[in-house]
Design an enzyme around this catalytic site. Structure first.
Site, PDB file in Angstrom:
ATOM      1  N   GLN A  44      -4.921  -1.540   9.482  1.00 14.13           N
ATOM      2  CA  GLN A  44      -4.812  -2.864   8.870  1.00 14.13           C
ATOM      3  C   GLN A  44      -5.362  -3.935   9.815  1.00 14.13           C
ATOM      4  O   GLN A  44      -5.051  -3.951  11.004  1.00 14.13           O
ATOM      5  CB  GLN A  44      -3.334  -3.145   8.523  1.00 14.13           C
ATOM      6  CG  GLN A  44      -3.086  -4.406   7.728  1.00 14.13           C
ATOM      7  CD  GLN A  44      -3.668  -4.365   6.309  1.00 14.13           C
ATOM      8  OE1 GLN A  44      -3.823  -3.292   5.721  1.00 14.13           O
ATOM      9  NE2 GLN A  44      -4.009  -5.522   5.777  1.00 14.13           N
TER      10      GLN A  44
ATOM     11  N   LYS B  75       0.846  -1.203   0.000  1.00 11.94           N
ATOM     12  CA  LYS B  75       0.000   0.000   0.000  1.00 11.94           C
ATOM     13  C   LYS B  75       0.881   1.253   0.000  1.00 11.94           C
ATOM     14  O   LYS B  75       0.629   2.195  -0.748  1.00 11.94           O
ATOM     15  CB  LYS B  75      -0.944  -0.020   1.212  1.00 11.94           C
ATOM     16  CG  LYS B  75      -2.042  -1.067   1.063  1.00 11.94           C
ATOM     17  CD  LYS B  75      -2.906  -1.246   2.309  1.00 11.94           C
ATOM     18  CE  LYS B  75      -3.894  -2.405   2.087  1.00 11.94           C
ATOM     19  NZ  LYS B  75      -4.734  -2.726   3.242  1.00 11.94           N
TER      20      LYS B  75
ATOM     21  N   ASP C 296     -11.159   2.723   3.689  1.00 15.74           N
ATOM     22  CA  ASP C 296     -11.399   1.274   3.579  1.00 15.74           C
ATOM     23  C   ASP C 296     -12.879   0.985   3.350  1.00 15.74           C
ATOM     24  O   ASP C 296     -13.241  -0.124   2.948  1.00 15.74           O
ATOM     25  CB  ASP C 296     -10.998   0.583   4.897  1.00 15.74           C
ATOM     26  CG  ASP C 296      -9.719  -0.227   4.761  1.00 15.74           C
ATOM     27  OD1 ASP C 296      -9.393  -0.632   3.641  1.00 15.74           O
ATOM     28  OD2 ASP C 296      -9.067  -0.444   5.799  1.00 15.74           O
TER      29      ASP C 296
HETATM   30  N1  GUN Z   1      -6.847  -6.937   5.942  1.00 11.68           N
HETATM   31  C1  GUN Z   1      -7.074  -7.648   4.817  1.00 11.68           C
HETATM   32  N2  GUN Z   1      -7.633  -6.845   3.866  1.00 11.68           N
HETATM   33  C2  GUN Z   1      -7.760  -5.622   4.420  1.00 11.68           C
HETATM   34  C3  GUN Z   1      -8.252  -4.386   3.925  1.00 11.68           C
HETATM   35  O1  GUN Z   1      -8.724  -4.246   2.800  1.00 11.68           O
HETATM   36  N3  GUN Z   1      -8.179  -3.334   4.795  1.00 11.68           N
HETATM   37  C4  GUN Z   1      -7.696  -3.469   6.061  1.00 11.68           C
HETATM   38  N4  GUN Z   1      -7.692  -2.389   6.844  1.00 11.68           N
HETATM   39  N5  GUN Z   1      -7.234  -4.607   6.539  1.00 11.68           N
HETATM   40  C5  GUN Z   1      -7.259  -5.676   5.724  1.00 11.68           C
END
Ligand code: GUN
Length: 291
Positions: A96, A52, A119
């Protein structure tokens, strides 16, 4: 059969975002800024977060990674979230997941200002999405819809079967596929569904998001079906350096020949998810969803 190339589309969308950032900067606007909170040292999470952060740099965003040890208390984490909620330079941020057991994920998600929730996990964004209002749509459902649109796959009046009812994929993608514009007739199957095979055989589009490697077999689909495979289970393998192979929910080799379109794993839905996060961050920076 046409393979849906998620990596190619993801690169295309990233270039479009990068162009837009260039124009924004040239017009003297603020650089879009995504912050990412990560707690502990989960291998998968560290990899995702690294991707990311790298993707932000690729499109010209500023990014800030805030890493905390697994023993951070829930209160301390909520205070960090509050700081980001009140930081005017941060357009959007994510925490996350998964989080250590002693921290409530739901409490954390609801502590994020929904206007910065890129998100799309906050109940306000989920609720707005389900009634078709402007909002941040979560990454995987949004990536799936982007692939369907870019490949011009017909959805109107088509039977779309979704396998899996998770809050982050099954439910939101069902909601999107039935909305005006996409207009599919949606059926959601899950672990208690009795006649999955019969239901799938009627489907024009199948979105497999149950997390069971190679669950969907050739006898479960009709000729000319479009398949979106969301599965990403790490299956042990002695053929790769890492010792595992990312495996989808579809038995690709036998199902692919029957398909009009199909996403591979890896290289299908996966690359689109980060792109969706970047798109939401751009929308946040431009204040296009919320003022
Ligand atoms: N863990 C796995 N996929 C995601 C996501 O799209 N966002 C977040 N914050 N955590 C994750």
């Amino acid at each position: 059969m046409q393979l849906i190339d998620g990596k190619f589309i993801a690169d295309q969308v990233k270039s479009e975002i990068a162009e837009e950032v260039k124009s924004m900067m040239a017009a003297g606007k603020k650089q879009p800024h995504l912050a990412v909170i990560i707690v502990g040292h989960d291998g998968g999470s560290e990899t995702y977060v690294a991707h990311k952060v790298k993707s932000c740099a690729q499109v010209g965003f500023k990014s800030t990674k805030l890493a905390f040890e697994a023993d951070i208390t829930e209160d301390e984490l909520l205070k960090e979230i509050d700081k980001l909620n009140n930081d005017d330079d941060v357009d959007g941020f994510i925490v996350q997941l998964p989080l250590p057991k002693h921290i409530s994920e739901q409490k954390v998600i609801e502590a994020i200002n929904y206007k910065k929730d890129v998100d799309g996990f906050h109940p306000i964004n989920v609720g707005r999405m389900s009634i078709g209002l402007p909002c941040y749509v979560s990454a995987t459902p949004s990536g799936i819809v982007e692939l369907i649109k870019r490949y011009k796959i017909e959805t109107s009046g088509k039977n779309c079967v979704i396998i899996g009812r998770s809050n982050i994929v099954g439910k939101p993608v069902a909601s999107l596929m039935m909305q005006k514009g996409l207009d599919a007739t949606v059926t959601v199957c899950h672990s208690r569904t009795k006649n999955i095979k019969e239901i799938c055989r009627e489907a024009d589009i199948i979105i497999a998001a149950l997390g069971k490697p190679e669950f969907l077999t050739a006898d479960m689909v009709k000729d000319g079906v479009t398949i979106i495979d969301v599965g990403t289970t790490r299956v042990p393998s002695d053929k790769t350096k890492t010792g595992f192979k990312l495996t989808g929910d579809v038995k690709f080799d036998e199902v692919a020949p029957k398909c009009a379109f199909i996403t591979p794993v890896p290289g299908g839905v996966g690359p689109m998810t980060i792109v969706s996060l970047l798109k939401n961050t751009l929308l946040a920076a431009k204040k296009e969803v919320y003022k």
